[in-house]
Design a protein around this motif. Structure first.
Motif, PDB file in Angstrom:
ATOM      1  N   ARG A 196       0.812  -1.207   0.000  1.00  0.00           N
ATOM      2  CA  ARG A 196       0.000   0.000   0.000  1.00  0.00           C
ATOM      3  C   ARG A 196       0.853   1.267   0.000  1.00  0.00           C
ATOM      4  O   ARG A 196       0.330   2.370   0.099  1.00  0.00           O
ATOM      5  CB  ARG A 196      -0.937  -0.001   1.213  1.00  0.00           C
ATOM      6  N   HIS A 197       2.171   1.108  -0.094  1.00  0.00           N
ATOM      7  CA  HIS A 197       3.053   2.272  -0.176  1.00  0.00           C
ATOM      8  C   HIS A 197       2.815   3.022  -1.488  1.00  0.00           C
ATOM      9  O   HIS A 197       2.472   2.424  -2.509  1.00  0.00           O
ATOM     10  CB  HIS A 197       4.521   1.849  -0.098  1.00  0.00           C
TER      11      HIS A 197
ATOM     12  N   ASP B   8       8.233  11.681  -9.200  1.00  0.00           N
ATOM     13  CA  ASP B   8       9.629  11.483  -9.605  1.00  0.00           C
ATOM     14  C   ASP B   8      10.290  10.336  -8.853  1.00  0.00           C
ATOM     15  O   ASP B   8      11.478  10.046  -9.062  1.00  0.00           O
ATOM     16  CB  ASP B   8      10.433  12.764  -9.397  1.00  0.00           C
ATOM     17  N   GLY B   9       9.539   9.667  -7.953  1.00  0.00           N
ATOM     18  CA  GLY B   9      10.072   8.515  -7.244  1.00  0.00           C
ATOM     19  C   GLY B   9      11.020   8.843  -6.112  1.00  0.00           C
ATOM     20  O   GLY B   9      11.633   7.941  -5.536  1.00  0.00           O
TER      21      GLY B   9
ATOM     22  N   GLU C 183      12.484  16.518   1.350  1.00  0.00           N
ATOM     23  CA  GLU C 183      13.787  16.624   0.684  1.00  0.00           C
ATOM     24  C   GLU C 183      14.518  17.914   1.055  1.00  0.00           C
ATOM     25  O   GLU C 183      15.735  17.957   1.085  1.00  0.00           O
ATOM     26  CB  GLU C 183      13.605  16.565  -0.835  1.00  0.00           C
ATOM     27  N   ASP C 184      13.762  18.949   1.360  1.00  0.00           N
ATOM     28  CA  ASP C 184      14.364  20.264   1.596  1.00  0.00           C
ATOM     29  C   ASP C 184      13.982  20.822   2.955  1.00  0.00           C
ATOM     30  O   ASP C 184      13.897  22.028   3.127  1.00  0.00           O
ATOM     31  CB  ASP C 184      13.924  21.237   0.489  1.00  0.00           C
TER      32      ASP C 184
END
Length: 388
Positions: free
Chosen positions: A127-128, A133-134, A186-187
Protein backbone atom coordinates in the motif's frame (compact mmCIF):
# COMPACT_ATOMS: atom_id res chain seq x y z
CA UNK A 1 8.98 35.19 58.24
CA UNK A 2 5.66 35.56 56.43
CA UNK A 3 7.32 37.68 53.74
CA UNK A 4 10.19 35.26 53.06
CA UNK A 5 10.54 33.73 49.62
CA UNK A 6 9.99 30.09 48.82
CA UNK A 7 13.06 27.95 48.40
CA UNK A 8 14.19 27.82 44.76
CA UNK A 9 14.70 24.37 43.29
CA UNK A 10 18.36 24.42 42.28
CA UNK A 11 18.56 20.95 40.78
CA UNK A 12 16.27 18.29 39.35
CA UNK A 13 16.61 14.71 40.56
CA UNK A 14 15.37 11.60 38.84
CA UNK A 15 12.18 10.09 40.24
CA UNK A 16 11.93 6.43 39.31
CA UNK A 17 8.28 5.43 39.10
CA UNK A 18 8.31 1.78 38.08
CA UNK A 19 10.13 -0.88 36.09
CA UNK A 20 8.91 -3.08 33.24
CA UNK A 21 10.32 -6.62 32.85
CA UNK A 22 11.30 -7.94 29.44
CA UNK A 23 9.25 -10.65 27.77
CA UNK A 24 6.34 -11.38 25.45
CA UNK A 25 3.44 -11.29 27.92
CA UNK A 26 0.98 -8.45 28.36
CA UNK A 27 2.76 -6.62 31.22
CA UNK A 28 6.21 -7.07 29.70
CA UNK A 29 8.21 -5.17 27.13
CA UNK A 30 9.49 -7.00 24.06
CA UNK A 31 12.81 -5.78 22.74
CA UNK A 32 14.93 -7.01 19.88
CA UNK A 33 18.66 -7.68 19.94
CA UNK A 34 20.17 -4.22 20.26
CA UNK A 35 23.25 -5.41 18.35
CA UNK A 36 21.23 -5.97 15.19
CA UNK A 37 20.68 -3.33 12.53
CA UNK A 38 17.28 -1.64 12.60
CA UNK A 39 15.15 0.81 14.51
CA UNK A 40 14.16 0.26 18.14
CA UNK A 41 10.40 0.74 18.09
CA UNK A 42 9.63 1.84 21.64
CA UNK A 43 8.06 5.14 22.63
CA UNK A 44 6.57 6.85 25.67
CA UNK A 45 4.25 9.74 26.44
CA UNK A 46 2.62 10.93 29.64
CA UNK A 47 -0.71 12.68 30.07
CA UNK A 48 -2.30 13.60 33.43
CA UNK A 49 -0.09 11.13 35.28
CA UNK A 50 -0.86 8.18 33.00
CA UNK A 51 1.84 6.65 30.81
CA UNK A 52 1.36 5.27 27.30
CA UNK A 53 4.15 3.00 26.11
CA UNK A 54 4.50 1.70 22.57
CA UNK A 55 5.97 -1.76 22.03
CA UNK A 56 6.51 -1.96 18.28
CA UNK A 57 7.96 -5.47 18.29
CA UNK A 58 4.84 -6.94 19.93
CA UNK A 59 2.53 -4.47 18.13
CA UNK A 60 0.92 -3.31 21.35
CA UNK A 61 0.42 -0.16 23.43
CA UNK A 62 0.27 -0.24 27.23
CA UNK A 63 -1.56 2.33 29.33
CA UNK A 64 -0.12 2.35 32.86
CA UNK A 65 -0.50 4.46 35.97
CA UNK A 66 2.44 5.97 37.88
CA UNK A 67 2.78 2.78 39.96
CA UNK A 68 3.29 0.61 36.89
CA UNK A 69 -0.13 -1.06 36.98
CA UNK A 70 -1.41 -2.04 33.54
CA UNK A 71 -4.74 -0.30 32.97
CA UNK A 72 -5.37 -1.00 29.28
CA UNK A 73 -3.64 -3.09 26.66
CA UNK A 74 -4.15 -2.24 22.98
CA UNK A 75 -2.91 -4.78 20.44
CA UNK A 76 -3.37 -5.86 16.84
CA UNK A 77 -5.88 -8.66 16.43
CA UNK A 78 -3.46 -10.55 14.15
CA UNK A 79 -0.40 -10.11 16.35
CA UNK A 80 1.46 -12.63 18.49
CA UNK A 81 0.04 -10.93 21.57
CA UNK A 82 -3.48 -11.78 20.44
CA UNK A 83 -2.55 -15.46 20.16
CA UNK A 84 -0.94 -15.47 23.60
CA UNK A 85 -4.00 -13.95 25.22
CA UNK A 86 -6.30 -16.48 23.58
CA UNK A 87 -4.21 -19.36 24.92
CA UNK A 88 -3.93 -17.98 28.44
CA UNK A 89 -6.53 -18.56 31.15
CA UNK A 90 -6.32 -15.07 32.60
CA UNK A 91 -9.65 -13.26 32.82
CA UNK A 92 -8.61 -9.69 32.13
CA UNK A 93 -10.75 -9.13 29.07
CA UNK A 94 -11.90 -5.77 30.42
CA UNK A 95 -8.46 -4.24 29.88
CA UNK A 96 -7.73 -6.00 26.56
CA UNK A 97 -8.61 -3.93 23.50
CA UNK A 98 -8.14 -5.38 20.03
CA UNK A 99 -7.33 -3.09 17.10
CA UNK A 100 -8.27 -4.21 13.61
CA UNK A 101 -5.51 -2.32 11.78
CA UNK A 102 -2.51 -4.63 11.24
CA UNK A 103 0.07 -1.86 11.04
CA UNK A 104 3.60 -1.71 12.44
CA UNK A 105 4.30 0.79 15.21
CA UNK A 106 7.57 2.77 14.87
CA UNK A 107 7.13 4.16 18.40
CA UNK A 108 5.83 7.75 18.17
CA UNK A 109 2.72 8.32 20.29
CA UNK A 110 0.60 11.23 21.55
CA UNK A 111 -2.55 11.56 23.68
CA UNK A 112 -5.04 14.44 23.91
CA UNK A 113 -7.13 15.62 26.88
CA UNK A 114 -10.02 13.30 25.93
CA UNK A 115 -7.64 10.31 26.15
CA UNK A 116 -7.78 9.83 22.40
CA UNK A 117 -4.58 8.03 21.45
CA UNK A 118 -2.55 8.71 18.31
CA UNK A 119 0.32 6.52 17.22
CA UNK A 120 2.40 6.47 14.04
CA UNK A 121 1.95 3.36 11.90
CA UNK A 122 3.79 1.95 8.91
CA UNK A 123 1.30 0.49 6.44
CA UNK A 124 1.87 -2.78 4.53
CA UNK A 125 4.38 -2.55 1.71
CA UNK A 126 1.81 -3.21 -1.02
CA UNK A 127 0.00 0.00 0.00
CA UNK A 128 3.05 2.27 -0.18
CA UNK A 129 2.92 5.16 -2.63
CA UNK A 130 5.63 7.21 -4.32
CA UNK A 131 5.89 10.74 -5.61
CA UNK A 132 5.84 11.25 -9.37
CA UNK A 133 9.63 11.48 -9.60
CA UNK A 134 10.07 8.51 -7.24
CA UNK A 135 12.09 10.50 -4.70
CA UNK A 136 9.56 10.41 -1.82
CA UNK A 137 7.96 7.32 -0.29
CA UNK A 138 4.56 7.68 1.37
CA UNK A 139 4.33 4.79 3.81
CA UNK A 140 3.05 6.01 7.18
CA UNK A 141 -0.28 6.97 8.73
CA UNK A 142 -1.47 7.95 12.21
CA UNK A 143 -3.74 5.45 13.94
CA UNK A 144 -6.39 7.14 16.10
CA UNK A 145 -8.52 5.37 18.68
CA UNK A 146 -10.46 6.12 21.84
CA UNK A 147 -9.53 4.70 25.23
CA UNK A 148 -12.28 2.08 24.98
CA UNK A 149 -11.11 1.24 21.44
CA UNK A 150 -14.69 1.43 20.15
CA UNK A 151 -13.74 4.17 17.69
CA UNK A 152 -10.71 3.33 15.57
CA UNK A 153 -9.55 4.90 12.30
CA UNK A 154 -6.42 6.25 10.71
CA UNK A 155 -5.45 9.74 9.58
CA UNK A 156 -3.61 10.50 6.35
CA UNK A 157 -2.54 13.74 4.71
CA UNK A 158 -6.08 14.99 4.13
CA UNK A 159 -7.63 13.53 7.27
CA UNK A 160 -9.39 10.22 8.08
CA UNK A 161 -8.57 7.63 5.43
CA UNK A 162 -6.29 10.03 3.55
CA UNK A 163 -3.10 9.55 1.56
CA UNK A 164 -0.15 8.17 3.59
CA UNK A 165 2.46 10.58 4.92
CA UNK A 166 6.15 10.71 4.07
CA UNK A 167 8.48 9.77 6.93
CA UNK A 168 7.04 11.11 10.21
CA UNK A 169 9.56 12.62 12.61
CA UNK A 170 7.06 13.08 15.44
CA UNK A 171 3.43 13.82 16.33
CA UNK A 172 1.96 16.26 18.85
CA UNK A 173 -1.40 17.24 20.35
CA UNK A 174 -2.33 20.80 21.34
CA UNK A 175 -4.40 22.26 24.18
CA UNK A 176 -7.31 22.35 21.69
CA UNK A 177 -6.95 18.60 21.06
CA UNK A 178 -5.64 19.16 17.55
CA UNK A 179 -3.15 16.78 16.00
CA UNK A 180 0.09 18.04 14.45
CA UNK A 181 2.17 15.69 12.27
CA UNK A 182 5.77 16.73 11.52
CA UNK A 183 7.27 14.97 8.48
CA UNK A 184 10.67 15.22 6.86
CA UNK A 185 11.01 16.32 3.25
CA UNK A 186 13.79 16.62 0.68
CA UNK A 187 14.36 20.26 1.60
CA UNK A 188 13.37 20.43 5.26
CA UNK A 189 10.04 19.58 6.86
CA UNK A 190 6.34 19.29 6.04
CA UNK A 191 3.92 20.00 8.86
CA UNK A 192 0.28 18.85 8.75
CA UNK A 193 -2.00 20.58 11.28
CA UNK A 194 -5.39 18.91 11.80
CA UNK A 195 -8.50 20.21 13.49
CA UNK A 196 -10.11 18.47 16.45
CA UNK A 197 -12.37 16.65 13.96
CA UNK A 198 -9.31 15.07 12.33
CA UNK A 199 -9.46 16.95 9.03
CA UNK A 200 -6.58 18.98 7.65
CA UNK A 201 -6.52 22.69 8.49
CA UNK A 202 -3.00 23.72 7.42
CA UNK A 203 -0.15 22.17 5.50
CA UNK A 204 3.05 24.13 6.12
CA UNK A 205 6.33 23.50 4.26
CA UNK A 206 9.40 24.56 6.24
CA UNK A 207 12.27 24.54 3.76
CA UNK A 208 15.93 25.45 3.81
CA UNK A 209 15.61 27.74 0.79
CA UNK A 210 12.96 29.86 2.56
CA UNK A 211 14.64 29.80 5.97
CA UNK A 212 15.97 33.05 7.48
CA UNK A 213 19.65 33.73 6.90
CA UNK A 214 22.08 35.57 9.12
CA UNK A 215 24.44 38.37 8.18
CA UNK A 216 27.81 37.30 6.92
CA UNK A 217 30.86 38.86 8.50
CA UNK A 218 33.47 40.31 6.20
CA UNK A 219 36.18 37.91 7.31
CA UNK A 220 33.97 34.82 7.35
CA UNK A 221 33.51 32.17 4.69
CA UNK A 222 30.24 30.78 3.37
CA UNK A 223 27.47 30.17 5.89
CA UNK A 224 25.33 27.02 5.80
CA UNK A 225 22.22 26.14 7.77
CA UNK A 226 20.30 23.06 8.78
CA UNK A 227 16.75 22.93 10.12
CA UNK A 228 17.26 20.64 13.12
CA UNK A 229 13.65 20.38 14.25
CA UNK A 230 10.19 21.92 13.97
CA UNK A 231 7.80 21.74 16.94
CA UNK A 232 4.31 23.26 17.21
CA UNK A 233 3.25 25.73 19.88
CA UNK A 234 0.56 23.85 21.85
CA UNK A 235 -1.36 27.05 22.65
CA UNK A 236 -1.38 28.99 19.38
CA UNK A 237 -1.03 28.53 15.64
CA UNK A 238 2.75 28.82 15.55
CA UNK A 239 5.65 26.58 14.73
CA UNK A 240 9.02 26.88 16.40
CA UNK A 241 11.79 26.30 13.88
CA UNK A 242 15.25 25.54 15.27
CA UNK A 243 18.02 26.37 12.80
CA UNK A 244 21.71 25.62 13.29
CA UNK A 245 24.18 27.75 11.33
CA UNK A 246 27.63 26.64 10.27
CA UNK A 247 30.53 28.27 8.48
CA UNK A 248 33.18 26.74 6.25
CA UNK A 249 36.49 25.94 7.88
CA UNK A 250 39.61 26.86 5.94
CA UNK A 251 42.90 25.15 6.75
CA UNK A 252 45.50 27.80 7.47
CA UNK A 253 48.37 25.92 5.84
CA UNK A 254 46.71 24.66 2.65
CA UNK A 255 44.17 27.50 2.40
CA UNK A 256 41.58 24.91 1.38
CA UNK A 257 38.12 24.20 2.71
CA UNK A 258 38.50 21.27 5.09
CA UNK A 259 35.21 21.16 7.01
CA UNK A 260 32.58 23.21 8.78
CA UNK A 261 32.48 24.97 12.13
CA UNK A 262 29.38 25.43 14.25
CA UNK A 263 28.40 29.10 14.37
CA UNK A 264 25.13 29.57 16.29
CA UNK A 265 21.57 28.35 16.87
CA UNK A 266 18.48 30.52 16.42
CA UNK A 267 14.88 29.64 17.25
CA UNK A 268 12.30 31.23 14.95
CA UNK A 269 8.55 31.37 15.66
CA UNK A 270 6.67 30.83 12.39
CA UNK A 271 3.16 32.28 12.51
CA UNK A 272 0.93 29.97 10.49
CA UNK A 273 -1.88 32.51 10.04
CA UNK A 274 0.34 35.32 8.70
CA UNK A 275 2.91 32.97 7.10
CA UNK A 276 5.76 35.05 8.52
CA UNK A 277 8.67 34.49 10.87
CA UNK A 278 8.44 36.50 14.08
CA UNK A 279 11.15 37.79 16.44
CA UNK A 280 13.77 35.12 16.96
CA UNK A 281 15.83 34.16 19.99
CA UNK A 282 19.43 32.94 20.04
CA UNK A 283 19.96 29.64 21.87
CA UNK A 284 23.40 29.45 23.57
CA UNK A 285 25.26 26.23 22.70
CA UNK A 286 26.41 23.51 25.04
CA UNK A 287 30.12 23.88 25.78
CA UNK A 288 32.39 20.93 26.45
CA UNK A 289 35.98 21.40 27.63
CA UNK A 290 38.78 19.01 26.71
CA UNK A 291 42.19 19.25 28.39
CA UNK A 292 45.13 17.78 26.49
CA UNK A 293 48.87 18.52 26.43
CA UNK A 294 48.53 21.26 29.06
CA UNK A 295 46.03 23.10 26.91
CA UNK A 296 42.28 23.48 27.16
CA UNK A 297 39.96 23.36 24.18
CA UNK A 298 36.31 24.38 24.39
CA UNK A 299 33.94 22.85 21.86
CA UNK A 300 30.54 24.40 21.17
CA UNK A 301 27.78 21.93 20.30
CA UNK A 302 24.12 22.74 19.49
CA UNK A 303 21.39 21.33 21.70
CA UNK A 304 18.59 19.14 20.36
CA UNK A 305 15.13 20.70 20.47
CA UNK A 306 12.96 18.58 22.82
CA UNK A 307 9.64 20.42 23.01
CA UNK A 308 7.45 23.36 24.06
CA UNK A 309 5.11 23.63 27.06
CA UNK A 310 1.68 25.24 27.04
CA UNK A 311 3.17 28.20 28.96
CA UNK A 312 5.76 28.84 26.27
CA UNK A 313 8.90 27.33 27.83
CA UNK A 314 11.18 25.73 25.25
CA UNK A 315 13.26 22.70 26.23
CA UNK A 316 16.63 21.83 24.70
CA UNK A 317 18.67 18.77 25.60
CA UNK A 318 22.01 17.13 24.85
CA UNK A 319 23.54 13.81 25.90
CA UNK A 320 27.01 13.70 27.45
CA UNK A 321 29.16 11.21 29.37
CA UNK A 322 27.38 11.65 32.70
CA UNK A 323 23.80 12.15 31.60
CA UNK A 324 21.85 15.00 30.01
CA UNK A 325 22.26 18.74 30.04
CA UNK A 326 18.97 20.62 29.68
CA UNK A 327 18.44 24.27 28.76
CA UNK A 328 14.95 25.66 29.46
CA UNK A 329 14.29 28.91 27.60
CA UNK A 330 11.58 31.53 27.98
CA UNK A 331 12.12 33.57 24.84
CA UNK A 332 9.84 36.45 25.81
CA UNK A 333 12.03 37.44 28.80
CA UNK A 334 15.27 35.95 27.46
CA UNK A 335 15.42 33.74 30.56
CA UNK A 336 17.44 30.53 30.42
CA UNK A 337 17.58 27.81 33.07
CA UNK A 338 20.28 25.14 32.86
CA UNK A 339 20.18 21.83 34.68
CA UNK A 340 21.91 18.44 34.52
CA UNK A 341 20.33 15.00 34.86
CA UNK A 342 22.65 12.18 35.94
CA UNK A 343 22.20 8.71 34.45
CA UNK A 344 24.25 5.52 34.45
CA UNK A 345 25.35 5.57 30.82
CA UNK A 346 27.16 2.22 31.07
CA UNK A 347 23.96 0.35 31.96
CA UNK A 348 21.62 2.30 29.69
CA UNK A 349 21.29 0.58 26.33
CA UNK A 350 18.60 2.82 24.86
CA UNK A 351 16.37 5.66 26.00
CA UNK A 352 13.34 7.58 24.78
CA UNK A 353 11.97 10.84 26.21
CA UNK A 354 8.81 12.93 26.17
CA UNK A 355 7.93 16.44 27.34
CA UNK A 356 4.40 16.98 28.64
CA UNK A 357 2.43 20.17 28.06
CA UNK A 358 2.91 20.98 31.75
CA UNK A 359 6.71 20.76 31.52
CA UNK A 360 7.42 17.29 32.96
CA UNK A 361 10.11 15.23 31.23
CA UNK A 362 9.30 11.51 31.20
CA UNK A 363 11.85 8.93 30.11
CA UNK A 364 12.07 5.20 29.58
CA UNK A 365 15.55 3.70 29.96
CA UNK A 366 16.16 0.24 28.54
CA UNK A 367 18.76 -1.46 30.72
CA UNK A 368 20.19 -4.98 30.75
CA UNK A 369 17.59 -6.62 33.01
CA UNK A 370 14.52 -4.38 32.71
CA UNK A 371 13.19 -1.03 31.52
CA UNK A 372 12.89 1.88 33.95
CA UNK A 373 10.25 4.60 33.69
CA UNK A 374 11.22 7.86 35.39
CA UNK A 375 10.25 11.48 35.32
CA UNK A 376 11.93 14.78 36.07
CA UNK A 377 9.72 17.42 37.69
CA UNK A 378 11.00 20.34 35.69
CA UNK A 379 7.56 21.89 36.12
CA UNK A 380 8.38 22.34 39.83
CA UNK A 381 11.59 24.12 38.90
CA UNK A 382 9.74 26.56 36.64
CA UNK A 383 7.07 27.22 39.27
CA UNK A 384 9.68 27.91 41.93
CA UNK A 385 11.56 30.30 39.66
CA UNK A 386 8.37 32.22 38.82
CA UNK A 387 7.33 32.52 42.48
CA UNK A 388 10.68 33.98 43.42
Amino acid sequence: FSCSKNDVVVSISENQLFTIPYGNFEEQLSICDLNNVGNIRNGITMRDGFFYITDGKSEKIMEMNSYGDLLTLFYNEDSQMSELLKKSNRKDESIHKELSYPFEYPGMIAVDSNKVIYTVCTIPRDRHEQSEDGSVLYSQTVLRFSRDAKTVDYIGQQGPGGTPFPYIKNIYTTVNDELVVVCTSEDGFLVYWFGSNGYLKYMIPVTVKDAPTIEKKEDSSDIYLTIENVIPDPSSYKLFVKIDYYTSYIDEESKLYSGVNYLQTILYPLNILTETYEDSVSIPPYEESVVADYSKLVYKIPYDFLGVTKNGWKFFIIKNDTGFDVAIVQSENQRILRRHFDIDSKNTLYYTMDLSLDGIISAMYLEKDFARVVWYRTDSLIDAILKN
